[in-house]
Design a protein around this motif. Structure first.
Motif, PDB file in Angstrom:
ATOM      1  N   SER A  34      19.338 -15.570  60.517  1.00  0.00           N
ATOM      2  CA  SER A  34      19.640 -14.376  59.727  1.00  0.00           C
ATOM      3  C   SER A  34      19.756 -14.722  58.247  1.00  0.00           C
ATOM      4  O   SER A  34      20.111 -13.887  57.433  1.00  0.00           O
ATOM      5  N   ILE A  35      19.472 -15.967  57.918  1.00  0.00           N
ATOM      6  CA  ILE A  35      19.505 -16.340  56.507  1.00  0.00           C
ATOM      7  C   ILE A  35      18.128 -16.838  56.090  1.00  0.00           C
ATOM      8  O   ILE A  35      17.316 -17.246  56.926  1.00  0.00           O
ATOM      9  N   GLN A  36      17.868 -16.782  54.777  1.00  0.00           N
ATOM     10  CA  GLN A  36      16.535 -17.065  54.255  1.00  0.00           C
ATOM     11  C   GLN A  36      16.253 -18.557  54.069  1.00  0.00           C
ATOM     12  O   GLN A  36      15.123 -18.966  53.906  1.00  0.00           O
ATOM     13  N   ALA A  37      17.304 -19.328  54.060  1.00  0.00           N
ATOM     14  CA  ALA A  37      17.157 -20.770  53.856  1.00  0.00           C
ATOM     15  C   ALA A  37      18.104 -21.464  54.814  1.00  0.00           C
ATOM     16  O   ALA A  37      19.057 -20.846  55.286  1.00  0.00           O
ATOM     17  N   PRO A  38      17.827 -22.722  55.124  1.00  0.00           N
ATOM     18  CA  PRO A  38      18.739 -23.396  56.051  1.00  0.00           C
ATOM     19  C   PRO A  38      20.165 -23.447  55.502  1.00  0.00           C
ATOM     20  O   PRO A  38      20.370 -23.477  54.289  1.00  0.00           O
ATOM     21  N   LEU A  39      21.111 -23.430  56.403  1.00  0.00           N
ATOM     22  CA  LEU A  39      22.514 -23.520  56.008  1.00  0.00           C
ATOM     23  C   LEU A  39      22.778 -24.923  55.490  1.00  0.00           C
ATOM     24  O   LEU A  39      22.253 -25.897  56.029  1.00  0.00           O
ATOM     25  N   GLU A  40      23.570 -25.012  54.436  1.00  0.00           N
ATOM     26  CA  GLU A  40      23.878 -26.320  53.872  1.00  0.00           C
ATOM     27  C   GLU A  40      25.390 -26.514  53.935  1.00  0.00           C
ATOM     28  O   GLU A  40      26.136 -25.698  53.408  1.00  0.00           O
ATOM     29  N   ILE A  41      25.795 -27.551  54.609  1.00  0.00           N
ATOM     30  CA  ILE A  41      27.234 -27.834  54.639  1.00  0.00           C
ATOM     31  C   ILE A  41      27.462 -29.269  54.189  1.00  0.00           C
ATOM     32  O   ILE A  41      26.542 -30.088  54.189  1.00  0.00           O
ATOM     33  N   VAL A  42      28.676 -29.552  53.811  1.00  0.00           N
ATOM     34  CA  VAL A  42      29.018 -30.914  53.410  1.00  0.00           C
ATOM     35  C   VAL A  42      29.810 -31.523  54.555  1.00  0.00           C
ATOM     36  O   VAL A  42      30.867 -31.039  54.917  1.00  0.00           O
ATOM     37  N   ARG A  82      21.711 -30.057  56.203  1.00  0.00           N
ATOM     38  CA  ARG A  82      20.991 -28.778  56.190  1.00  0.00           C
ATOM     39  C   ARG A  82      20.400 -28.490  57.550  1.00  0.00           C
ATOM     40  O   ARG A  82      19.776 -29.360  58.144  1.00  0.00           O
ATOM     41  N   PHE A  83      20.607 -27.290  58.031  1.00  0.00           N
ATOM     42  CA  PHE A  83      20.017 -26.942  59.337  1.00  0.00           C
ATOM     43  C   PHE A  83      19.891 -25.429  59.494  1.00  0.00           C
ATOM     44  O   PHE A  83      20.596 -24.660  58.853  1.00  0.00           O
TER      45      PHE A  83
END
Ligand code: UDP
Ligand code: MN
Length: 228
Positions: free
Chosen positions: A130-138, A148-149
């Motif tokens: 549902s998002i345009q780019a992969p989710l980025e977490i630290v 990123r995934f």
């Protein structure tokens, strides 16, 4: 003899249809499911909730599963339910695990036909982000590296092949799914993506036939609805 590499035929009985619900939604959301698509997959569909409800237990022929997870809408409760859904699937001999929310309409024959395009003995994570780019977490471990995934939105429905689920077992079975959710502090569907894409390095296959409430129905062409 033919030399095609077509996947084995899939039938409805190969699919484990898992629906997440909660006590407060039984009366508002379950009757329409039971009246409609559930009728086409009564034996293959299981509803995961957080209470005992003898009325719906009867109406589903005993297909309500009390996860004993908390009935609040927090991360831990939702990851708890997903964890029970996943473990229950692993204890069956089904080839596909398909998760849905209780406000999803499942187009049962189309789902079965769709899965026929994929081989359950290969690793498949099928769904819609549902998002345009992969989710980025630290990540907390390893020097605060960025991770990123992609993840499939739970509310759009997603499916996992048995082969992939078996690979996830050491990381996610028997409640370990909850621990990972706690560690990264993200919701159940995001945790699923983290395990599959980041930990196992298997990619999400984006399927446009799945839809969440983030897409208004009016944006789906009426004549194409039956194919979704
Ligand atoms: N849900 C749940 N516990 C809660 C609230 C919701 O298990 O306390 C389930 C609900 O049954 C549904 C899913 O989570 O399958 C998403 O809930 P909802 O449609 O209300 O929220 P949204 O789609 O906006 O996230
Ligand atoms: Mn919803």
């Amino acid at each position: 003899a033919t030399a095609t590499v077509k996947p084995p035929t899939v039938t409805l009985d190969d699919v484990f249809i898992s629906v997440k619900t909660t006590r407060n939604y039984h009366n508002s959301r379950l009757p329409i499911i039971l009246k409609t698509w559930f009728q086409l997959a009564k034996k293959q569909t299981w509803l995961f909730t957080d209470t005992n409800d003898s009325d719906f237990q009867t109406r589903t022929n005993g297909h309500m599963i009390n996860t004993n997870c908390s009935s609040s809408h927090n991360r831990k409760a939702l990851c708890c339910k997903m964890s029970v859904e996943f473990d229950t699937f692993l204890n069956t001999d089904k080839k596909w695990f398909c998760h849905f929310d209780d406000d999803n309409y499942v187009n049962v024959p189309r789902l079965v036909k769709f899965l026929g395009d994929y081989n359950p003995r290969e690793d498949w994570y099928l769904g819609k982000p549902s998002i345009q780019a992969p989710l980025e977490i630290v990540s907390k471990d390893k020097r605060a590296q960025k991770v990123r995934f992609w993840f499939a939105t739970g509310g759009a429905g997603f499916c996992l092949s048995r082969a992939l689920a078996l690979k996830m077992m050491p990381l996610a079975s028997d409640g370990k799914f909850i621990s990972i959710g706690e560690r990264i502090r993200l919701p159940d569907d995001v945790t699923m993506g983290y395990i599959i894409e980041h930990l196992l390095k298997k990619q999400l296959t984006v399927v446009d036939l799945f839809h969440s409430h983030l897409e208004p129905m009016k944006f789906i062409r009426r004549d194409l609805i039956q194919d979704q």
